[in-house]
Write a protein that holds these residues in place. Structure first.
Motif, mmCIF file in Angstrom:
data_model
loop_
_atom_site.group_PDB
_atom_site.id
_atom_site.type_symbol
_atom_site.label_atom_id
_atom_site.label_comp_id
_atom_site.label_asym_id
_atom_site.label_seq_id
_atom_site.Cartn_x
_atom_site.Cartn_y
_atom_site.Cartn_z
ATOM 1 N N LEU A 191 37.606 36.878 47.806
ATOM 2 C CA LEU A 191 38.752 36.045 47.406
ATOM 3 C C LEU A 191 39.371 35.366 48.630
ATOM 4 O O LEU A 191 39.735 34.184 48.587
ATOM 5 N N GLU A 192 39.463 36.119 49.759
ATOM 6 C CA GLU A 192 39.999 35.507 50.989
ATOM 7 C C GLU A 192 39.051 34.433 51.521
ATOM 8 O O GLU A 192 39.486 33.371 51.978
ATOM 9 N N ARG A 194 33.887 42.269 52.230
ATOM 10 C CA ARG A 194 34.223 43.656 51.902
ATOM 11 C C ARG A 194 35.069 43.641 50.661
ATOM 12 O O ARG A 194 36.086 42.940 50.616
ATOM 13 N N GLU A 195 34.668 44.476 49.718
ATOM 14 C CA GLU A 195 35.421 44.573 48.467
ATOM 15 C C GLU A 195 35.961 45.998 48.373
ATOM 16 O O GLU A 195 35.209 46.944 48.156
ATOM 17 N N THR A 222 34.393 43.332 38.599
ATOM 18 C CA THR A 222 34.616 42.033 37.956
ATOM 19 C C THR A 222 34.000 40.956 38.860
ATOM 20 O O THR A 222 33.945 41.137 40.077
ATOM 21 N N PRO A 223 33.488 39.859 38.311
ATOM 22 C CA PRO A 223 32.802 38.871 39.151
ATOM 23 C C PRO A 223 33.742 38.187 40.137
ATOM 24 O O PRO A 223 34.884 37.873 39.803
ATOM 25 N N ASN A 224 33.234 37.961 41.348
ATOM 26 C CA ASN A 224 33.958 37.137 42.314
ATOM 27 C C ASN A 224 33.716 35.662 42.008
ATOM 28 O O ASN A 224 32.713 35.308 41.389
ATOM 29 N N PRO A 225 34.599 34.775 42.464
ATOM 30 C CA PRO A 225 34.326 33.340 42.317
ATOM 31 C C PRO A 225 33.084 32.984 43.122
ATOM 32 O O PRO A 225 32.818 33.581 44.159
ATOM 33 N N ASP A 226 32.329 32.013 42.626
ATOM 34 C CA ASP A 226 31.183 31.496 43.368
ATOM 35 C C ASP A 226 31.680 30.350 44.251
ATOM 36 O O ASP A 226 32.018 29.267 43.758
ATOM 37 N N ILE A 227 31.745 30.613 45.547
ATOM 38 C CA ILE A 227 32.365 29.650 46.468
ATOM 39 C C ILE A 227 31.516 28.380 46.561
ATOM 40 O O ILE A 227 32.036 27.262 46.512
#
Ligand code: CTP
Ligand code: CA
Length: 223
Positions: free
Chosen positions: A79-80, A23-24, A126-131
């Motif tokens: 992010l979490e 969820r963003e 904005t882009p999230n990190p690619d886990i």
């Protein structure tokens, strides 16, 4: 639960698995997300545990209860999930990313509820990190498995993702297959490796997909 105890062939193996959507939040009461049910990731965790593995499950918001014997970490945002999966993967031998991680988050989420205003509204993402890619960059001896849902050119795209993210293989599925993928109890997937080689599996339960996935991960380890 399983009717009989399967062979404990994953005893001593540490498995980290992600599940569900993220969820963003745009503001404290609104978010963007996707319809991932979490069932595939929970199936991987349940089957790995039943086969004797030490399992950590990192899940976004889903309507599924904790699994007995599985360490479960509940998160909301990408992010979490990123932080929790990096932690869970640290001493893992097998890492499986089934989560449908949102590609973007609001660049500037409001800290108070946004009042409605007349006319169109623009939100900057904005882009999230690619886990998976982050895990692939620090892969070490771990077996790393991803999932991908594609609507066309599936095998080529999945192979490109496996290469780019340094995953051992990706399980590819299609959103249009009835009863599979989002929300269904079955799944029909194709195992795709970075070199473009692939194996199409029949439509089976998500638990059976999980079991085959774990077999394929053991084969990568050479056991
Ligand atoms: N993934 C991830 N972190 C992200 C996005 C995706 O770890 N921010 C993982 C997913 O959990 C999955 C794999 O990467 O295992 C492939 O996800 P997918 O959405 O198909 O890949 P993307 O690189 O986001 O490509 P696309 O543009 O097709 O969405
Ligand atoms: Ca994506």
């Amino acid at each position: 639960g399983l009717l009989s105890s399967p062979p404990q062939d994953l005893a001593g193996v540490r498995v980290a698995v992600s599940a569900g959507p993220t969820r963003e939040y745009l503001d404290p009461v609104r978010y963007i997300s996707n319809p991932s049910s979490g069932k595939m990731g929970f199936a991987v965790a349940e089957v790995a545990r039943a086969r004797g593995a030490d399992v950590t499950l990192v899940t976004g918001p889903v309507g599924l209860a904790d699994l007995p014997g599985v360490r479960t970490v509940r998160v909301e945002s990408a992010l979490e999930m990123h932080a929790a999966m990096l932690e869970a993967a640290r001493d893992a031998n097998v890492v499986v990313m089934t989560a449908a991680v949102a590609d973007y988050r609001a660049a500037d989420p409001a800290t108070e509820k946004r009042p409605k205003t007349p006319g169109d509204v623009t939100v900057t993402f904005t882009p999230n990190p690619d886990i998976l890619a982050a895990l692939g960059a620090e892969k070490g001896e771990r077996v790393l498995v991803g999932f991908a849902m594609e609507t066309d050119a599936g095998v080529a795209r999945a192979a490109e993702k496996a290469r780019r993210k340094n995953a051992d293989f990706i399980l590819l599925n299609y959103p249009t297959k009835v009863g599979t993928a989002f929300g269904g109890d079955d799944n029909e997937v194709t195992l795709v490796r970075a070199d473009g080689s692939f194996e199409a599996w029949p439509r089976v339960s998500k638990r059976e997909v999980a079991s085959r996935l774990l077999d394929a991960a053991l084969a990568v380890r050479g056991g």
